[in-house]
Design a protein around this motif. Structure first.
Motif, PDB file in Angstrom:
ATOM      1  N   ASP A   1     -15.759 -26.592  11.421  1.00 32.49           N
ATOM      2  CA  ASP A   1     -14.422 -27.185  11.241  1.00 32.49           C
ATOM      3  C   ASP A   1     -13.366 -26.434  12.049  1.00 32.49           C
ATOM      4  O   ASP A   1     -12.220 -26.276  11.598  1.00 32.49           O
ATOM      5  N   GLY A   2     -13.751 -25.977  13.219  1.00 30.29           N
ATOM      6  CA  GLY A   2     -12.835 -25.256  14.083  1.00 30.29           C
ATOM      7  C   GLY A   2     -12.582 -26.004  15.373  1.00 30.29           C
ATOM      8  O   GLY A   2     -12.951 -27.162  15.547  1.00 30.29           O
ATOM      9  N   SER A   3     -11.947 -25.330  16.331  1.00 26.29           N
ATOM     10  CA  SER A   3     -11.597 -25.949  17.602  1.00 26.29           C
ATOM     11  C   SER A   3     -11.695 -24.916  18.703  1.00 26.29           C
ATOM     12  O   SER A   3     -11.641 -23.707  18.467  1.00 26.29           O
ATOM     13  N   LEU A   4     -11.843 -25.415  19.932  1.00 26.06           N
ATOM     14  CA  LEU A   4     -11.932 -24.574  21.124  1.00 26.06           C
ATOM     15  C   LEU A   4     -10.807 -24.956  22.069  1.00 26.06           C
ATOM     16  O   LEU A   4     -10.587 -26.135  22.344  1.00 26.06           O
ATOM     17  N   THR A   5     -10.098 -23.945  22.580  1.00 25.34           N
ATOM     18  CA  THR A   5      -8.994 -24.169  23.504  1.00 25.34           C
ATOM     19  C   THR A   5      -9.231 -23.344  24.756  1.00 25.34           C
ATOM     20  O   THR A   5      -9.485 -22.139  24.674  1.00 25.34           O
ATOM     21  N   LEU A   6      -9.147 -23.998  25.909  1.00 27.22           N
ATOM     22  CA  LEU A   6      -9.318 -23.339  27.205  1.00 27.22           C
ATOM     23  C   LEU A   6      -8.006 -23.401  27.960  1.00 27.22           C
ATOM     24  O   LEU A   6      -7.334 -24.443  27.973  1.00 27.22           O
ATOM     25  N   ALA A   7      -7.659 -22.303  28.621  1.00 26.80           N
ATOM     26  CA  ALA A   7      -6.431 -22.261  29.407  1.00 26.80           C
ATOM     27  C   ALA A   7      -6.629 -21.308  30.572  1.00 26.80           C
ATOM     28  O   ALA A   7      -7.207 -20.222  30.413  1.00 26.80           O
ATOM     29  N   ALA A   8      -6.177 -21.724  31.754  1.00 23.94           N
ATOM     30  CA  ALA A   8      -6.244 -20.860  32.928  1.00 23.94           C
ATOM     31  C   ALA A   8      -5.144 -19.810  32.865  1.00 23.94           C
ATOM     32  O   ALA A   8      -4.001 -20.117  32.505  1.00 23.94           O
ATOM     33  N   ARG A   9      -5.493 -18.571  33.196  1.00 27.06           N
ATOM     34  CA  ARG A   9      -4.506 -17.496  33.231  1.00 27.06           C
ATOM     35  C   ARG A   9      -3.712 -17.595  34.521  1.00 27.06           C
ATOM     36  O   ARG A   9      -4.261 -17.885  35.582  1.00 27.06           O
ATOM     37  N   PRO A  10      -2.406 -17.353  34.466  1.00 27.81           N
ATOM     38  CA  PRO A  10      -1.592 -17.469  35.695  1.00 27.81           C
ATOM     39  C   PRO A  10      -2.052 -16.536  36.804  1.00 27.81           C
ATOM     40  O   PRO A  10      -1.956 -16.872  37.989  1.00 27.81           O
ATOM     41  N   THR A  11      -2.554 -15.344  36.437  1.00 25.03           N
ATOM     42  CA  THR A  11      -2.985 -14.376  37.441  1.00 25.03           C
ATOM     43  C   THR A  11      -4.449 -14.530  37.821  1.00 25.03           C
ATOM     44  O   THR A  11      -4.994 -13.715  38.576  1.00 25.03           O
ATOM     45  N   GLY A  12      -5.123 -15.541  37.284  1.00 25.05           N
ATOM     46  CA  GLY A  12      -6.528 -15.763  37.579  1.00 25.05           C
ATOM     47  C   GLY A  12      -7.401 -15.480  36.378  1.00 25.05           C
ATOM     48  O   GLY A  12      -7.108 -14.603  35.563  1.00 25.05           O
ATOM     49  N   GLY A  13      -8.475 -16.207  36.274  1.00 19.81           N
ATOM     50  CA  GLY A  13      -9.355 -16.047  35.123  1.00 19.81           C
ATOM     51  C   GLY A  13      -9.112 -17.106  34.078  1.00 19.81           C
ATOM     52  O   GLY A  13      -8.390 -18.099  34.295  1.00 19.81           O
ATOM     53  N   LEU A  14      -9.684 -16.888  32.924  1.00 21.99           N
ATOM     54  CA  LEU A  14      -9.674 -17.903  31.866  1.00 21.99           C
ATOM     55  C   LEU A  14      -9.353 -17.261  30.532  1.00 21.99           C
ATOM     56  O   LEU A  14      -9.733 -16.104  30.273  1.00 21.99           O
ATOM     57  N   SER A  15      -8.656 -18.002  29.694  1.00 19.30           N
ATOM     58  CA  SER A  15      -8.378 -17.589  28.313  1.00 19.30           C
ATOM     59  C   SER A  15      -9.006 -18.620  27.384  1.00 19.30           C
ATOM     60  O   SER A  15      -8.672 -19.806  27.465  1.00 19.30           O
ATOM     61  N   VAL A  16      -9.921 -18.162  26.539  1.00 19.20           N
ATOM     62  CA  VAL A  16     -10.644 -19.036  25.620  1.00 19.20           C
ATOM     63  C   VAL A  16     -10.321 -18.611  24.196  1.00 19.20           C
ATOM     64  O   VAL A  16     -10.471 -17.432  23.847  1.00 19.20           O
ATOM     65  N   THR A  17      -9.893 -19.561  23.375  1.00 20.26           N
ATOM     66  CA  THR A  17      -9.538 -19.277  21.988  1.00 20.26           C
ATOM     67  C   THR A  17     -10.307 -20.208  21.070  1.00 20.26           C
ATOM     68  O   THR A  17     -10.301 -21.422  21.262  1.00 20.26           O
ATOM     69  N   VAL A  18     -10.966 -19.617  20.079  1.00 13.82           N
ATOM     70  CA  VAL A  18     -11.672 -20.371  19.041  1.00 13.82           C
ATOM     71  C   VAL A  18     -10.913 -20.168  17.744  1.00 13.82           C
ATOM     72  O   VAL A  18     -10.694 -19.033  17.316  1.00 13.82           O
ATOM     73  N   ARG A  19     -10.507 -21.265  17.136  1.00 11.32           N
ATOM     74  CA  ARG A  19      -9.808 -21.213  15.847  1.00 11.32           C
ATOM     75  C   ARG A  19     -10.722 -21.762  14.749  1.00 11.32           C
ATOM     76  O   ARG A  19     -11.253 -22.858  14.889  1.00 11.32           O
ATOM     77  N   LEU A  20     -10.843 -20.996  13.678  1.00 15.17           N
ATOM     78  CA  LEU A  20     -11.691 -21.374  12.553  1.00 15.17           C
ATOM     79  C   LEU A  20     -10.893 -21.260  11.258  1.00 15.17           C
ATOM     80  O   LEU A  20      -9.894 -20.538  11.204  1.00 15.17           O
ATOM     81  N   PRO A  21     -11.313 -21.959  10.202  1.00 11.71           N
ATOM     82  CA  PRO A  21     -10.614 -21.851   8.920  1.00 11.71           C
ATOM     83  C   PRO A  21     -10.707 -20.432   8.350  1.00 11.71           C
ATOM     84  O   PRO A  21     -11.711 -19.737   8.526  1.00 11.71           O
ATOM     85  N   LEU A  22      -9.662 -20.051   7.654  1.00 15.62           N
ATOM     86  CA  LEU A  22      -9.641 -18.739   7.004  1.00 15.62           C
ATOM     87  C   LEU A  22     -10.447 -18.792   5.735  1.00 15.62           C
ATOM     88  O   LEU A  22     -10.373 -19.751   4.962  1.00 15.62           O
ATOM     89  N   ALA A  23     -11.247 -17.762   5.490  1.00 21.25           N
ATOM     90  CA  ALA A  23     -12.049 -17.705   4.283  1.00 21.25           C
ATOM     91  C   ALA A  23     -11.149 -17.589   3.070  1.00 21.25           C
ATOM     92  O   ALA A  23     -10.145 -16.857   3.095  1.00 21.25           O
TER      93      ALA A  23
END
Length: 360
Positions: free
Chosen positions: A336-358
């Motif tokens: 029940d989470g989500s994945l977010t991808l975003a390019a870094r301005p200086t190069g590379g990638l930022s990946v964030t996984v959000r999940l429910p809090l226990a």
């Protein structure tokens, strides 16, 4: 399942309408009869003449008229009820026809019911949304099966070629052949394991328990540190205690894929990887960032698709099989989470996984 055929819903509604109308008419006639009995004396004279009617005479006159009224109400209830039931069930007929078409494999059909919002409109809209999700899922599965077949065919074809060369040239160095066969076989094994893990995440066949993502991040960082040092990449891990509920093995694999991708798809030397965990609102977040090449926004949106790789180094050591972020996305969705991808301005990638809090 074979079941005995019963009465149609339209006929049942018709009989219900007619029955209700008959009961209402009978009650009305009974009320009139009670009124007459109460206010008409036992023997009464109505108008001039020697005839004096009694209650029995009144009953003889009232009963035929009441029977005629009930017959009229019965006919009216059956005819009117059949017509009204047909009008009321017309949307249900459209939904049934759409369901039969979907059962034959036609998922592109939509009901698109017009009119104001009511129960049938809500059912039709929900059915259309379900068909849209099914169509997208089937298309994705077909695309995934085609890609998986292609990826699995490649190592098998390479193995066949190497064996043919070894048969034609018996003097060929066997050590080199064994090393190449080992590498090809290892890649096929990795791809098969990735496909099985992806299927396991899609099916949701796993038990859950509280899991701290910060501990997983530290464990994965220690495990992959030799690979990072070999490539001249530094890893920094920080963050808060982030406890969610899920499968420890799947969440560990998810974290491993994220950090491994960040190490492999990085700068040739002096690259960096940052792994952070945080509590955000009612959920937890695991973010993995890395240095690397400049990535376009259109490319970033496709990185989570199966067998897509962010760089051209697809045949390099530890390059993976192109399922890393696809597995991450499926594992996150299974929790029940989500994945977010975003390019870094200086190069590379930022990946964030959000999940429910226990829960506490």
């Amino acid at each position: 399942m074979d079941r005995p055929r019963g009465l149609s819903v339209r006929l049942k509604l018709t009989l219900s309408y007619a029955g209700f109308l008959m009961v209402a008419g009978a009650l009305l006639l009974a009320t009139v009869w009670v009124f007459l009995l109460r206010y008409v004396p036992d023997r009464a004279s109505f108008g001039p003449g020697p005839f004096t009617p009694t209650r029995s005479d009144l009953l003889d006159a009232f009963a035929p008229r009441a029977a005629q009224a009930l017959v009229f109400l019965l006919v009216l209830g059956l005819v009117g009820g059949w017509f009204l039931a047909g009008r009321m069930l017309a949307p249900l007929t459209r939904i049934t026809n759409a369901t039969r078409r979907a059962a034959t494999g036609s998922l592109a059909h939509r009901i698109d019911m017009e009119g104001r919002q009511d129960e049938f409109r809500e059912l039709a809209d929900a059915f259309d949304a379900m068909l849209a999700r099914l169509e997208a899922h089937v298309a994705e599965q077909q695309r995934f099966a085609a890609n998986a077949s292609h990826e699995l065919r490649t190592p098998l074809a390479v193995t066949q070629t190497l064996l043919d060369l070894a048969r034609k040239d018996p003097t060929r160095d066997s050590a080199e052949l064994i090393d190449r066969l080992y590498a090809v076989n290892a890649r096929a094994i990795d791809l098969t394991q990735a496909l099985l893990l992806l299927s396991r995440a899609d099916q949701g066949a796993f038990s859950t328990e509280p899991v701290d993502l910060s501990l997983l991040a530290e464990e994965v960082t220690e495990t992959l540190l030799p690979l990072a040092e070999q490539r001249g990449i530094t890893i920094e891990t920080s963050g808060d205690i982030t406890t969610t509920v899920g499968s420890p093995s799947l969440l560990l694999q998810m974290t491993t894929n994220l950090v491994h991708n960040a190490i492999v798809h990085n700068l040739p030397d002096e690259g960096s990887v940052w792994v952070t965990t945080a509590v955000q609102d009612s959920g937890v977040a695991l973010t993995v960032e890395n240095t690397g090449e400049q990535l376009g926004a259109q490319l970033v949106t496709t990185l989570a698709e199966p067998f897509r790789r962010g760089t051209d180094r697809v045949h390099a050591d530890h390059s993976g099989v192109g399922l890393g972020l696809a597995i991450v996305e499926r594992i996150a969705a299974a929790h029940d989470g989500s994945l977010t991808l975003a390019a870094r301005p200086t190069g590379g990638l930022s990946v964030t996984v959000r999940l429910p809090l226990a829960p506490a």
